[in-house]
Design an enzyme around this catalytic site. Sequence first.
Site, PDB file in Angstrom:
ATOM      1  N   ARG A  79       0.854  -1.196   0.000  1.00 18.67           N
ATOM      2  CA  ARG A  79       0.000   0.000   0.000  1.00 18.67           C
ATOM      3  C   ARG A  79       0.888   1.244   0.000  1.00 18.67           C
ATOM      4  NH1 ARG A  79      -3.975  -0.222   4.890  1.00 18.67           N
ATOM      5  NH2 ARG A  79      -5.020  -1.833   3.697  1.00 18.67           N
ATOM      6  N   ARG A 148      -1.799   6.552   9.784  1.00 21.50           N
ATOM      7  CA  ARG A 148      -1.871   5.997   8.418  1.00 21.50           C
ATOM      8  C   ARG A 148      -2.014   7.097   7.370  1.00 21.50           C
ATOM      9  NH1 ARG A 148      -3.915   0.649   8.273  1.00 21.50           N
ATOM     10  NH2 ARG A 148      -3.118  -0.486  10.066  1.00 21.50           N
ATOM     11  N   LYS A 212      -3.605   0.951  14.999  1.00 22.52           N
ATOM     12  CA  LYS A 212      -3.640   1.897  13.887  1.00 22.52           C
ATOM     13  C   LYS A 212      -4.291   3.217  14.303  1.00 22.52           C
ATOM     14  CE  LYS A 212      -6.063  -0.962  11.243  1.00 22.52           C
ATOM     15  NZ  LYS A 212      -6.993  -1.561  10.262  1.00 22.52           N
ATOM     16  N   LYS A 214      -5.908   6.895  12.395  1.00 19.73           N
ATOM     17  CA  LYS A 214      -6.258   7.455  11.082  1.00 19.73           C
ATOM     18  C   LYS A 214      -6.695   8.913  11.188  1.00 19.73           C
ATOM     19  CE  LYS A 214      -7.556   2.972   9.259  1.00 19.73           C
ATOM     20  NZ  LYS A 214      -8.613   2.124   8.695  1.00 19.73           N
ATOM     21  N   CYS A 433     -15.128  -3.405  -0.307  1.00 20.75           N
ATOM     22  CA  CYS A 433     -13.744  -3.673   0.077  1.00 20.75           C
ATOM     23  C   CYS A 433     -13.189  -4.756  -0.846  1.00 20.75           C
ATOM     24  CB  CYS A 433     -13.682  -4.116   1.533  1.00 20.75           C
ATOM     25  SG  CYS A 433     -14.302  -5.789   1.764  1.00 20.75           S
ATOM     26  N   CYS A 439      -7.721 -10.939   0.647  1.00 16.43           N
ATOM     27  CA  CYS A 439      -7.786 -10.544   2.054  1.00 16.43           C
ATOM     28  C   CYS A 439      -7.899 -11.772   2.960  1.00 16.43           C
ATOM     29  CB  CYS A 439      -8.964  -9.604   2.299  1.00 16.43           C
ATOM     30  SG  CYS A 439      -9.069  -9.175   4.043  1.00 16.43           S
ATOM     31  N   CYS A 478     -16.253  -8.683   5.725  1.00 15.33           N
ATOM     32  CA  CYS A 478     -16.188  -9.006   7.164  1.00 15.33           C
ATOM     33  C   CYS A 478     -16.505  -7.735   7.932  1.00 15.33           C
ATOM     34  CB  CYS A 478     -14.815  -9.586   7.524  1.00 15.33           C
ATOM     35  SG  CYS A 478     -13.561  -8.350   7.926  1.00 15.33           S
ATOM     36  N   CYS A 482     -13.874  -1.998   6.113  1.00 12.07           N
ATOM     37  CA  CYS A 482     -12.940  -1.282   5.234  1.00 12.07           C
ATOM     38  C   CYS A 482     -13.616  -0.390   4.187  1.00 12.07           C
ATOM     39  CB  CYS A 482     -12.004  -2.265   4.557  1.00 12.07           C
ATOM     40  SG  CYS A 482     -10.996  -3.176   5.735  1.00 12.07           S
TER      41      CYS A 482
HETATM   42 FE1  SRM Z   1      -8.988  -2.174   6.140  1.00 12.93          FE
HETATM   43  C1  SRM Z   1      -7.536  -4.796   7.696  1.00 12.93           C
HETATM   44  C2  SRM Z   1      -8.167  -3.435   3.152  1.00 12.93           C
HETATM   45  C3  SRM Z   1      -9.739   0.801   4.739  1.00 12.93           C
HETATM   46  C4  SRM Z   1     -10.687  -1.275   8.983  1.00 12.93           C
HETATM   47  N1  SRM Z   1      -7.960  -3.811   5.532  1.00 12.93           N
HETATM   48  C5  SRM Z   1      -7.394  -4.755   6.347  1.00 12.93           C
HETATM   49  C6  SRM Z   1      -6.531  -5.740   5.527  1.00 12.93           C
HETATM   50  C7  SRM Z   1      -5.137  -5.207   5.487  1.00 12.93           C
HETATM   51  C8  SRM Z   1      -6.596  -7.212   5.978  1.00 12.93           C
HETATM   52  C9  SRM Z   1      -5.547  -7.692   6.939  1.00 12.93           C
HETATM   53  O1  SRM Z   1      -5.313  -7.082   7.989  1.00 12.93           O
HETATM   54  O2  SRM Z   1      -4.971  -8.741   6.656  1.00 12.93           O
HETATM   55  C10 SRM Z   1      -7.239  -5.586   4.152  1.00 12.93           C
HETATM   56  C11 SRM Z   1      -6.383  -5.923   2.925  1.00 12.93           C
HETATM   57  C12 SRM Z   1      -7.253  -6.487   1.830  1.00 12.93           C
HETATM   58  C13 SRM Z   1      -6.553  -6.638   0.535  1.00 12.93           C
HETATM   59  O3  SRM Z   1      -6.428  -7.800   0.063  1.00 12.93           O
HETATM   60  O4  SRM Z   1      -6.134  -5.669  -0.070  1.00 12.93           O
HETATM   61  C14 SRM Z   1      -7.803  -4.193   4.264  1.00 12.93           C
HETATM   62  N2  SRM Z   1      -8.841  -1.428   4.308  1.00 12.93           N
HETATM   63  C15 SRM Z   1      -8.566  -2.132   3.188  1.00 12.93           C
HETATM   64  C16 SRM Z   1      -8.801  -1.313   1.940  1.00 12.93           C
HETATM   65  C17 SRM Z   1      -7.837  -1.630   0.810  1.00 12.93           C
HETATM   66  C18 SRM Z   1     -10.260  -1.516   1.500  1.00 12.93           C
HETATM   67  C19 SRM Z   1     -10.585  -1.078   0.093  1.00 12.93           C
HETATM   68  O5  SRM Z   1     -11.176  -1.903  -0.593  1.00 12.93           O
HETATM   69  O6  SRM Z   1     -10.295   0.039  -0.299  1.00 12.93           O
HETATM   70  C20 SRM Z   1      -8.679   0.091   2.541  1.00 12.93           C
HETATM   71  C21 SRM Z   1      -7.260   0.592   2.527  1.00 12.93           C
HETATM   72  C22 SRM Z   1      -7.151   1.931   3.155  1.00 12.93           C
HETATM   73  C23 SRM Z   1      -5.817   2.587   2.995  1.00 12.93           C
HETATM   74  O7  SRM Z   1      -5.501   2.974   1.886  1.00 12.93           O
HETATM   75  O8  SRM Z   1      -5.134   2.753   4.000  1.00 12.93           O
HETATM   76  C24 SRM Z   1      -9.111  -0.160   3.977  1.00 12.93           C
HETATM   77  N3  SRM Z   1      -9.952  -0.498   6.774  1.00 12.93           N
HETATM   78  C25 SRM Z   1     -10.261   0.582   6.002  1.00 12.93           C
HETATM   79  C26 SRM Z   1     -11.230   1.395   6.656  1.00 12.93           C
HETATM   80  C27 SRM Z   1     -11.875   2.637   6.083  1.00 12.93           C
HETATM   81  C28 SRM Z   1     -11.124   3.894   6.426  1.00 12.93           C
HETATM   82  O9  SRM Z   1     -10.073   3.852   7.085  1.00 12.93           O
HETATM   83  O10 SRM Z   1     -11.578   4.955   6.018  1.00 12.93           O
HETATM   84  C29 SRM Z   1     -11.519   0.785   7.871  1.00 12.93           C
HETATM   85  C30 SRM Z   1     -12.595   1.247   8.886  1.00 12.93           C
HETATM   86  C31 SRM Z   1     -12.213   2.436   9.651  1.00 12.93           C
HETATM   87  C32 SRM Z   1     -11.462   2.065  10.883  1.00 12.93           C
HETATM   88  O11 SRM Z   1     -10.259   1.814  10.800  1.00 12.93           O
HETATM   89  O12 SRM Z   1     -12.087   1.994  11.948  1.00 12.93           O
HETATM   90  C33 SRM Z   1     -10.694  -0.401   7.937  1.00 12.93           C
HETATM   91  N4  SRM Z   1      -9.056  -2.887   8.039  1.00 12.93           N
HETATM   92  C34 SRM Z   1      -9.853  -2.419   9.038  1.00 12.93           C
HETATM   93  C35 SRM Z   1      -9.726  -3.274  10.193  1.00 12.93           C
HETATM   94  C36 SRM Z   1     -10.477  -3.118  11.537  1.00 12.93           C
HETATM   95  C37 SRM Z   1      -9.809  -2.161  12.443  1.00 12.93           C
HETATM   96  C38 SRM Z   1     -10.451  -2.103  13.790  1.00 12.93           C
HETATM   97  O13 SRM Z   1     -10.266  -1.105  14.483  1.00 12.93           O
HETATM   98  O14 SRM Z   1     -11.120  -3.042  14.204  1.00 12.93           O
HETATM   99  C39 SRM Z   1      -8.819  -4.299   9.826  1.00 12.93           C
HETATM  100  C40 SRM Z   1      -8.349  -5.488  10.699  1.00 12.93           C
HETATM  101  C41 SRM Z   1      -7.342  -5.087  11.707  1.00 12.93           C
HETATM  102  O15 SRM Z   1      -6.819  -3.985  11.737  1.00 12.93           O
HETATM  103  O16 SRM Z   1      -7.058  -5.961  12.528  1.00 12.93           O
HETATM  104  C42 SRM Z   1      -8.430  -4.032   8.464  1.00 12.93           C
HETATM  105 FE1  SF4 Z   2     -10.810  -7.768   4.287  1.00  9.90          FE
HETATM  106 FE2  SF4 Z   2     -12.771  -7.417   6.005  1.00  9.90          FE
HETATM  107 FE3  SF4 Z   2     -11.396  -5.322   5.178  1.00  9.90          FE
HETATM  108 FE4  SF4 Z   2     -13.014  -6.518   3.512  1.00  9.90          FE
HETATM  109  S1  SF4 Z   2     -13.633  -5.483   5.415  1.00  9.90           S
HETATM  110  S2  SF4 Z   2     -10.904  -5.932   3.060  1.00  9.90           S
HETATM  111  S3  SF4 Z   2     -12.880  -8.623   4.110  1.00  9.90           S
HETATM  112  S4  SF4 Z   2     -10.586  -6.970   6.389  1.00  9.90           S
END
Ligand code: SRM
Ligand code: SF4
Length: 571
Positions: A79, A148, A212, A214, A433, A439, A478, A482
């Site tokens: 990323r 981030r 993390k 943000k 997502c 993922c 899930c 995201c």
């Molecule tokens: Fe996310 C984890 C993809 C925005 C909350 N996110 C992941 C991972 C890295 C899975 C992993 O940990 O193994 C995913 C990778 C998937 C892949 O194959 O690419 C993933 N997140 C994404 C992206 C690519 C979704 C998309 O389709 O665009 C976004 C990348 C953002 C970036 O450029 O940095 C993405 N993730 C978000 C958002 C939205 C936002 O930030 O505006 C959230 C919700 C907001 C928040 O953080 O509360 C988000 N991602 C999570 C979480 C849950 C965090 C939590 O507090 O519980 C995880 C899991 C974790 O961190 O353990 C996670």
């Molecule tokens: Fe993966 Fe869940 Fe984030 Fe979708 S919402 S990219 S399934 S961690």
Amino acid sequence: MTNEPNAVKPLSANEPLKAASRHLRGHIAEELADTSTGAIAEETGQLTKFHGLYLQDDRDLRVALKKAGKEKAFSFMLRVRLPGGKATPAQWLVLDQLARDVASPSLRLTTRQTFQFHGVLKGNVKKLIQGMHRVLLDSIAACGDVNRNVMAPPNPERSPAAQEVYEAARSWSEFALPKTRAYHEIYLDEELVAGGEPEQEPMYGDTYLPRKFKTGFVLPPSNDVDVFSQDLGFIAIVEEGRLAGYNVTVGGGLGMSHGNAETFPRLADVLGFITPDSVNRVGEAVLTTQRDFGDRTNRKHARLKYTIEDRGIEWFKGEVERRSGVGFAPARAFEFTTIQDPCGWHECVDGTWFYGLHILSGRIVDREGWPMKTALREIAGVHTGDFRLTPSQNLTISGVTSAQKPVIQAILAKHGLDRENDRSGMRLNALSCVALPTCGLALAESERALPELLEKFESVLEENGLSHDAISLRVTGCPNGCARPYLAEIGLVGKAPNKYALYVGAAYNGTRLNRLLSPSVSLDGAVETLRPVIKRYATERLQGEGFGDFCQRAVLPEDATFHSIGTPVAA
Ligand code: SRM
Ligand code: SF4
């Protein structure tokens, strides 16, 4: 609440790992050089995240490879760090080439305004990072327990205020970068300076943040960055055309686990107003307060939102004021009227133009009859402005001169992409997502299921004369959230293959979360559940009432909550 540290409980496994990592070095270099496996150790994978790098495997191939007694099909996701989602045409061309040479070859625009590469084999990781470095791009702190990628308004009017907000986002992104040289040594072969001063992380300390963190900057009336979902938000207040300052928000976050009511999405609180010169000082105070008081024993309870829930917003505000030396003035008035990206051509105040281009799920790839990657490469070859990635996984081609406008239009038309924006309001506004197959946390399909799901919803909308209504639909594989599904008018959150929790009722402008309508439906089931609701909306809605507001008023039971009752499904 008090300033007592957290109760003495065992630290989560990531804490000693970070402490022993010599500022995020660990054994990354050795393991990347090891050609006996496509993977790295689990613990090493926790550290590479701080460098924007995730180990993944192709989940479609898991069963067959296991049967054949072979290693999983490992590869990495990388990323990019891209504050405000701004990239130059030269950077675009290099990213496009790198995606072809050393990755999947798609480029994926994310919900936080940056690029992801998928399918990067271990032996190509350094080539990719070095290639990015040549055009001044990096992936430092794109993931991990740090600040981030910083979000900022992507659709420039080229007004001085919009420019100032972008510069503030960029400045905060730089200011909050970790200071370790680990990234430069491991991937860019920078030499260790022998006998140099011991490395310091003045803002983060040796164990960085508990989780993390943000940040998003937003410029009303558009809430395109979903500011209330950010740990730290800055709402720009423009008075008489000038940036007066920001209302600061803290404690937003969306991730939760199914069946675990102790985890929940939370909208941020507004702390108060500050002037533009205080952004970094206040940001640092918010970050260090979370560093010192965030929960380091339980990663599911470690985000800033829980620190604030547990200790109270007044305590938090006092702590930030004390640390920063900045007093918050009462918050100034602001109004959000939309979260939508503008599509098509728009003229800016400086006489240039920008073009908003819809890209479903942000996936830039060449498909039969839809050569998006080729078209954008050609545009990058002639464009003299810049590209802005939007928080809705779309693209803005900005800084286009009047002379260049027809050139860019012609490239889109040549590839049949000039009508990409002539889609239903729901499609233009939809997010999904990544989910399967890359993922590792996905419980259900998301991006791959979206096109068919949209077609089904579109036929219901058409039946009811609502094709142009921008009802927001967001799908995730899930409950991590995201694609920010809890802020969608219709949110579908994966629980198991073709099983989703269905949420409705968020405000159209990102100021109210949705609530659970059905704990478990298939995608077809979701369309059928909402068919009568959409029909009622078409005939019963009040003047100007959004679909989410209608569901909140007329569909959801009063006692509806976020959580499904029953057995937790999340892994
Ligand atoms: Fe996310 C984890 C993809 C925005 C909350 N996110 C992941 C991972 C890295 C899975 C992993 O940990 O193994 C995913 C990778 C998937 C892949 O194959 O690419 C993933 N997140 C994404 C992206 C690519 C979704 C998309 O389709 O665009 C976004 C990348 C953002 C970036 O450029 O940095 C993405 N993730 C978000 C958002 C939205 C936002 O930030 O505006 C959230 C919700 C907001 C928040 O953080 O509360 C988000 N991602 C999570 C979480 C849950 C965090 C939590 O507090 O519980 C995880 C899991 C974790 O961190 O353990 C996670
Ligand atoms: Fe993966 Fe869940 Fe984030 Fe979708 S919402 S990219 S399934 S961690």
